[in-house]
Write an enzyme that holds these catalytic residues in place. Sequence first.
Site, PDB file in Angstrom:
ATOM      1  N   ALA A 134       0.862  -1.175   0.000  1.00  0.00           N
ATOM      2  CA  ALA A 134       0.000   0.000   0.000  1.00  0.00           C
ATOM      3  C   ALA A 134       0.902   1.229   0.000  1.00  0.00           C
ATOM      4  O   ALA A 134       2.063   1.161   0.424  1.00  0.00           O
ATOM      5  CB  ALA A 134      -0.885  -0.009   1.240  1.00  0.00           C
TER       6      ALA A 134
ATOM      7  N   GLY B  34       0.475  -5.023   0.974  1.00  0.00           N
ATOM      8  CA  GLY B  34      -0.723  -5.054   0.147  1.00  0.00           C
ATOM      9  C   GLY B  34      -0.496  -5.684  -1.218  1.00  0.00           C
ATOM     10  O   GLY B  34      -1.440  -6.191  -1.835  1.00  0.00           O
TER      11      GLY B  34
ATOM     12  N   GLU C 145      -0.857  -9.279  -0.633  1.00  0.00           N
ATOM     13  CA  GLU C 145      -2.281  -9.510  -0.357  1.00  0.00           C
ATOM     14  C   GLU C 145      -3.092  -9.507  -1.655  1.00  0.00           C
ATOM     15  O   GLU C 145      -4.050 -10.267  -1.802  1.00  0.00           O
ATOM     16  CB  GLU C 145      -2.793  -8.451   0.621  1.00  0.00           C
ATOM     17  CG  GLU C 145      -2.117  -8.574   1.977  1.00  0.00           C
ATOM     18  CD  GLU C 145      -2.564  -7.511   2.961  1.00  0.00           C
ATOM     19  OE1 GLU C 145      -2.044  -6.379   2.872  1.00  0.00           O
ATOM     20  OE2 GLU C 145      -3.440  -7.791   3.784  1.00  0.00           O
TER      21      GLU C 145
ATOM     22  N   GLU D 206       4.301  -5.317   7.243  1.00  0.00           N
ATOM     23  CA  GLU D 206       3.542  -4.242   7.904  1.00  0.00           C
ATOM     24  C   GLU D 206       3.973  -3.978   9.347  1.00  0.00           C
ATOM     25  O   GLU D 206       3.947  -2.834   9.800  1.00  0.00           O
ATOM     26  CB  GLU D 206       2.038  -4.562   7.874  1.00  0.00           C
ATOM     27  CG  GLU D 206       1.373  -4.328   6.525  1.00  0.00           C
ATOM     28  CD  GLU D 206       1.393  -5.538   5.607  1.00  0.00           C
ATOM     29  OE1 GLU D 206       2.197  -6.471   5.844  1.00  0.00           O
ATOM     30  OE2 GLU D 206       0.601  -5.554   4.650  1.00  0.00           O
TER      31      GLU D 206
HETATM   32  C1  HXC Z   1       5.043   4.381  -1.161  1.00  0.00           C
HETATM   33  C2  HXC Z   1       6.925   3.431  -2.006  1.00  0.00           C
HETATM   34  C3  HXC Z   1       6.560   2.172  -1.487  1.00  0.00           C
HETATM   35  C4  HXC Z   1       5.327   2.087  -0.784  1.00  0.00           C
HETATM   36  C5  HXC Z   1       8.448   1.960  -2.482  1.00  0.00           C
HETATM   37  N1  HXC Z   1       8.083   3.246  -2.607  1.00  0.00           N
HETATM   38  N2  HXC Z   1       7.528   1.281  -1.795  1.00  0.00           N
HETATM   39  N3  HXC Z   1       6.168   4.519  -1.849  1.00  0.00           N
HETATM   40  N4  HXC Z   1       4.610   3.219  -0.657  1.00  0.00           N
HETATM   41  N5  HXC Z   1       4.870   0.939  -0.282  1.00  0.00           N
HETATM   42  C6  HXC Z   1       8.819   4.307  -3.278  1.00  0.00           C
HETATM   43  C7  HXC Z   1      10.046   4.732  -2.478  1.00  0.00           C
HETATM   44  O1  HXC Z   1       9.670   5.649  -1.452  1.00  0.00           O
HETATM   45  C8  HXC Z   1      10.889   5.362  -3.557  1.00  0.00           C
HETATM   46  O2  HXC Z   1      10.393   6.639  -3.839  1.00  0.00           O
HETATM   47  C9  HXC Z   1      10.583   4.496  -4.787  1.00  0.00           C
HETATM   48  O3  HXC Z   1       9.336   3.846  -4.519  1.00  0.00           O
HETATM   49  C10 HXC Z   1      11.646   3.425  -5.016  1.00  0.00           C
HETATM   50  O4  HXC Z   1      11.788   2.691  -3.823  1.00  0.00           O
HETATM   51  P1  HXC Z   1      13.206   2.451  -3.112  1.00  0.00           P
HETATM   52  O5  HXC Z   1      12.935   2.192  -1.678  1.00  0.00           O
HETATM   53  O6  HXC Z   1      14.150   3.551  -3.432  1.00  0.00           O
HETATM   54  O7  HXC Z   1      13.673   1.112  -3.858  1.00  0.00           O
HETATM   55  P2  HXC Z   1      14.620  -0.034  -3.292  1.00  0.00           P
HETATM   56  O8  HXC Z   1      15.781   0.542  -2.542  1.00  0.00           O
HETATM   57  O9  HXC Z   1      14.892  -0.928  -4.458  1.00  0.00           O
HETATM   58  O10 HXC Z   1      13.744  -0.822  -2.214  1.00  0.00           O
HETATM   59  C11 HXC Z   1      12.626  -1.516  -2.661  1.00  0.00           C
HETATM   60  C12 HXC Z   1      11.769  -1.924  -1.428  1.00  0.00           C
HETATM   61  C13 HXC Z   1      11.461  -0.652  -0.580  1.00  0.00           C
HETATM   62  C14 HXC Z   1      12.540  -2.952  -0.575  1.00  0.00           C
HETATM   63  C15 HXC Z   1      10.498  -2.566  -1.979  1.00  0.00           C
HETATM   64  O11 HXC Z   1      10.945   0.359  -1.443  1.00  0.00           O
HETATM   65  C16 HXC Z   1      10.467  -0.878   0.513  1.00  0.00           C
HETATM   66  O12 HXC Z   1      10.784  -1.425   1.571  1.00  0.00           O
HETATM   67  N6  HXC Z   1       9.207  -0.430   0.290  1.00  0.00           N
HETATM   68  C17 HXC Z   1       8.177  -0.513   1.292  1.00  0.00           C
HETATM   69  C18 HXC Z   1       7.671  -1.929   1.379  1.00  0.00           C
HETATM   70  C19 HXC Z   1       6.574  -2.045   2.436  1.00  0.00           C
HETATM   71  O13 HXC Z   1       6.798  -1.749   3.615  1.00  0.00           O
HETATM   72  N7  HXC Z   1       5.377  -2.455   2.015  1.00  0.00           N
HETATM   73  C20 HXC Z   1       4.228  -2.599   2.896  1.00  0.00           C
HETATM   74  C21 HXC Z   1       3.478  -1.304   2.983  1.00  0.00           C
HETATM   75  S1  HXC Z   1       2.159  -1.385   4.151  1.00  0.00           S
HETATM   76  P3  HXC Z   1      11.385   7.908  -3.999  1.00  0.00           P
HETATM   77  O14 HXC Z   1      10.446   9.046  -4.224  1.00  0.00           O
HETATM   78  O15 HXC Z   1      12.203   8.000  -2.748  1.00  0.00           O
HETATM   79  O16 HXC Z   1      12.205   7.554  -5.216  1.00  0.00           O
HETATM   80  C22 HXC Z   1       0.949  -2.199   3.350  1.00  0.00           C
HETATM   81  C23 HXC Z   1      -0.345  -2.286   4.104  1.00  0.00           C
HETATM   82  C24 HXC Z   1      -1.389  -3.015   3.318  1.00  0.00           C
HETATM   83  O17 HXC Z   1       1.105  -2.663   2.273  1.00  0.00           O
HETATM   84  C25 HXC Z   1      -2.732  -2.929   4.000  1.00  0.00           C
HETATM   85  C26 HXC Z   1      -3.410  -1.635   3.848  1.00  0.00           C
HETATM   86  C27 HXC Z   1      -4.820  -1.616   4.361  1.00  0.00           C
END
Ligand code: HXC
Length: 254
Positions: free
Chosen positions: A63, A108, A111, A131
């Site tokens: 998400a 997400g 999911e 998460e």
């Molecule tokens: C918003 C995101 C994002 C996310 C990545 N980006 N994941 N933006 N939401 N979930 C953005 C980064 O901020 C970055 O933007 C760009 O995408 C590239 O990501 P990087 O981190 O620079 O890439 P990398 O170093 O290759 O790392 C990849 C990654 C990392 C390991 C996937 O991005 C990461 O950990 N993302 C978050 C993963 C996560 O926690 N997902 C769960 C979210 S909670 P900029 O602008 O800096 O270039 C969820 C809840 C679901 O999903 C339920 C809801 C009801």
Amino acid sequence: MEFIKKEIKDGIGILTISRPQALNALNRQLLEEIGMAVKELEKESNLKVFILTGEGKAFVAGADIAAMSKYSQKEALEFSALGQDVFSSFENSRLVSIALINGFALGGGLELALGCDIRYASNKAKLGLPEVSLGLIPGFGGTQRLARMCGTGVASEWIFSGEMFSADQALQVGVVTKVSEPEDLLLEGMKLAMSIQSRGKEALASAKATIRGSLDITLDSGMEKERKAFSSLFETQESNEGMGAFLEKRKPNF
Ligand code: HXC
């Protein structure tokens, strides 16, 4: 549609999620577009199966944390309900859905794949439910579907650790049923889709409804619990810290 590419290739529906600047992260608009795209495919009377995949190095990285970090508890509840409804609509559809996990399928994003009927992954894919590292829990059905699919032991390991798992690890526990070289993933997905497309439409719809129906009749009540638990975390310091730390590119101080 801004973030979804929809095509029909060799009689198979293909939806490609394309929001590369955020690794295909799911905001409200993207969730709504996914729901609309599936509804449009359902209108194709000869179609029996569709593929869902992501463009670039992610399937879906979760998400959208930037959007979520500003949500009130009420908005979090609505967001969780929106994602749950869209992914449940895959299950309720007569169309068979195949997720081709080309890269990161996190939170997400995983999911979303769990809402599909079948999952294949590239050997470069990384899967997980991270998460808890944001001070949250899965809120688009992950607590319910992973436990039903793989048992509570696997769900607990994946959800409590927040770690990323390889495609082979996902294969071992049954999250995916095939792992291939990245360049073969679409071909493998198309082979499976063509096989399904060659079968009886009514039989497929009936088999799908029967498999789904056998799983659990209390998924909805599990979803309701998940929504409430997810959104109540938005009142905690932990989730502010977890999401804030991600956006500030630092480690959270829990
Ligand atoms: C918003 C995101 C994002 C996310 C990545 N980006 N994941 N933006 N939401 N979930 C953005 C980064 O901020 C970055 O933007 C760009 O995408 C590239 O990501 P990087 O981190 O620079 O890439 P990398 O170093 O290759 O790392 C990849 C990654 C990392 C390991 C996937 O991005 C990461 O950990 N993302 C978050 C993963 C996560 O926690 N997902 C769960 C979210 S909670 P900029 O602008 O800096 O270039 C969820 C809840 C679901 O999903 C339920 C809801 C009801």
